[in-house]
Design a protein around this motif. Sequence first.
Motif, PDB file in Angstrom:
ATOM      1  N   LEU A 131       0.831  -1.214   0.000  1.00  0.00           N
ATOM      2  CA  LEU A 131       0.000   0.000   0.000  1.00  0.00           C
ATOM      3  C   LEU A 131       0.861   1.259   0.000  1.00  0.00           C
ATOM      4  O   LEU A 131       0.598   2.202  -0.762  1.00  0.00           O
ATOM      5  N   ARG A 132       1.867   1.284   0.842  1.00  0.00           N
ATOM      6  CA  ARG A 132       2.704   2.477   0.969  1.00  0.00           C
ATOM      7  C   ARG A 132       3.598   2.693  -0.247  1.00  0.00           C
ATOM      8  O   ARG A 132       3.720   3.815  -0.748  1.00  0.00           O
ATOM      9  N   GLU A 133       4.234   1.629  -0.733  1.00  0.00           N
ATOM     10  CA  GLU A 133       5.236   1.789  -1.787  1.00  0.00           C
ATOM     11  C   GLU A 133       4.639   1.715  -3.188  1.00  0.00           C
ATOM     12  O   GLU A 133       4.911   2.581  -4.028  1.00  0.00           O
ATOM     13  N   GLN A 134       3.836   0.693  -3.458  1.00  0.00           N
ATOM     14  CA  GLN A 134       3.309   0.523  -4.810  1.00  0.00           C
ATOM     15  C   GLN A 134       2.181   1.498  -5.114  1.00  0.00           C
ATOM     16  O   GLN A 134       2.148   2.118  -6.177  1.00  0.00           O
ATOM     17  N   TYR A 135       1.236   1.637  -4.160  1.00  0.00           N
ATOM     18  CA  TYR A 135       0.088   2.520  -4.376  1.00  0.00           C
ATOM     19  C   TYR A 135       0.311   3.914  -3.796  1.00  0.00           C
ATOM     20  O   TYR A 135      -0.525   4.789  -3.992  1.00  0.00           O
ATOM     21  N   ARG A 136       1.393   4.094  -3.059  1.00  0.00           N
ATOM     22  CA  ARG A 136       1.736   5.382  -2.444  1.00  0.00           C
ATOM     23  C   ARG A 136       0.578   5.898  -1.597  1.00  0.00           C
ATOM     24  O   ARG A 136       0.229   7.076  -1.625  1.00  0.00           O
ATOM     25  N   PHE A 137       0.012   5.005  -0.818  1.00  0.00           N
ATOM     26  CA  PHE A 137      -1.130   5.326   0.036  1.00  0.00           C
ATOM     27  C   PHE A 137      -0.641   6.005   1.309  1.00  0.00           C
ATOM     28  O   PHE A 137       0.148   5.442   2.066  1.00  0.00           O
ATOM     29  N   ASN A 138      -1.107   7.215   1.555  1.00  0.00           N
ATOM     30  CA  ASN A 138      -0.697   7.988   2.728  1.00  0.00           C
ATOM     31  C   ASN A 138      -1.755   8.014   3.828  1.00  0.00           C
ATOM     32  O   ASN A 138      -1.588   8.701   4.834  1.00  0.00           O
ATOM     33  N   GLY A 139      -2.849   7.275   3.624  1.00  0.00           N
ATOM     34  CA  GLY A 139      -3.922   7.267   4.606  1.00  0.00           C
ATOM     35  C   GLY A 139      -3.577   6.467   5.844  1.00  0.00           C
ATOM     36  O   GLY A 139      -2.496   5.875   5.974  1.00  0.00           O
ATOM     37  N   TYR A 140      -4.523   6.424   6.753  1.00  0.00           N
ATOM     38  CA  TYR A 140      -4.336   5.786   8.059  1.00  0.00           C
ATOM     39  C   TYR A 140      -4.321   4.263   7.938  1.00  0.00           C
ATOM     40  O   TYR A 140      -5.154   3.665   7.247  1.00  0.00           O
ATOM     41  N   ILE A 141      -3.382   3.627   8.621  1.00  0.00           N
ATOM     42  CA  ILE A 141      -3.316   2.162   8.695  1.00  0.00           C
ATOM     43  C   ILE A 141      -3.099   1.746  10.150  1.00  0.00           C
ATOM     44  O   ILE A 141      -2.178   2.215  10.809  1.00  0.00           O
ATOM     45  N   HIS A 142      -3.961   0.866  10.619  1.00  0.00           N
ATOM     46  CA  HIS A 142      -3.811   0.248  11.939  1.00  0.00           C
ATOM     47  C   HIS A 142      -3.503  -1.221  11.697  1.00  0.00           C
ATOM     48  O   HIS A 142      -4.263  -1.936  11.046  1.00  0.00           O
ATOM     49  N   LEU A 143      -2.388  -1.687  12.243  1.00  0.00           N
ATOM     50  CA  LEU A 143      -1.923  -3.045  11.978  1.00  0.00           C
ATOM     51  C   LEU A 143      -1.808  -3.832  13.276  1.00  0.00           C
ATOM     52  O   LEU A 143      -1.228  -3.365  14.259  1.00  0.00           O
ATOM     53  N   LYS A 144      -2.352  -5.038  13.265  1.00  0.00           N
ATOM     54  CA  LYS A 144      -2.213  -5.933  14.404  1.00  0.00           C
ATOM     55  C   LYS A 144      -0.831  -6.573  14.411  1.00  0.00           C
ATOM     56  O   LYS A 144      -0.319  -6.980  13.354  1.00  0.00           O
TER      57      LYS A 144
END
Length: 430
Positions: A131-144
Amino acid sequence: MATDLMDRLKILADGAKYDVSCSSSGSSRANSNGGIGSAASTGICHTWTSDGRCVSLLKILMTNRCIYDCAYCINRRSNDVQRVTLSPAEVAELTIGFYRRNYIEGLFLSTGVVRSADYTMELLIQAVRTLREQYRFNGYIHLKLVPGADPLLVQQAGLWADRVSVNLELPTRESLQLLAPDKSRDAVIQPMRQVSNLIVTNRAERKQSRKVPSFAPAGQSTQLIVGATGESDRQIVTLSEQLYQRLDLKRVYYSAFIPTVADTRLPARPEAPLRREHRLYQADWLLRYYGFSAHELLDEASPNLDSELDPKTGWALRHLELFPLEINRASYEELLRVPGVGVRSAQRIIQARRQGHLGIDDLTRLGIVMKRARYFITARGRYVGEIKLENSSLRSRLVDGPKQKRPVQLSLDLEQPVVDETASLITGEL
């Protein structure tokens, strides 16, 4: 999207609904050139933000397959449910697809444990990294975080996600051993300690150079299941206080036990009442914002919260010798102890007093809930409580009315509204 993909999505979204630790605040990330989305410091959560906006996260499991056999979990190894999995690439594709359609503002990603803790953690990291690198998504991510995962994987997870969390699930080591024998308390606590230390270190490094990447800028949270075992509210609130003080957690979430599967290890009782969950959230609010300590709210003589009174009102009735307080002389800390006076209204009182003494008629305009506060304050010496400050006579006037229903959210098919089983909303001034 393929029908098969949507079917899996519905199953995995339904399997994630029992994890309530899905809200956040404190993360701020502006969009970059060519990027998608941003994270707002005002907060984003599954139902409501801190400023009252209704927003949404794509809240899913990567898989409901699991090598563990926790008695309380619908996705446990021995339960007969349809098992499905999303690949890291599919998770990223779904998130971007829903975001572009304006259905969501971020991602909450959890999972069952497959093969091993390390293998599962690597899959989660791969999804958010895509998400961060390929789609360059800067939105919120909560990860378990997966208990037992290698510390290097935990460190990587915090570099890609805004918030991370490990669920304690049960309040004591003994309860965890009884209902989740495949898990160990130490395996859960260790990554929480690591994340806490890494956040502190990262803050110091970023003060030296803003080029240092942020580590879990929205902090970490956890969840406790209430009612699956016999712990008192005092034990639960004391544990939460220790987590806030020692590990600097952003939030502890409480989930009323819902008997989703039959198991002889589970209590022979109906599901935990939602009112108990609600009272624990109110007590938690007092710990974090009102200066209360766990031993003030609960003791050996009163180990459980009153179902009919909010915790602050219950405390005030046990300490009537401190009231009534003169609103024009009380300190900020004393004002926060008055039922019906919240953080904002206490701040307004302090500010308004600089212009002159306040009268009773001024207090409602400052946000005080006079229905409760009137029995515990005076203004210019005037008392409008109408009755003597006695526990027996006050209690009946201060008992809560029926608890409000939980907030409603939209299901993934965006057609049928369903009750959100994970949301707990604290409204009004305590």
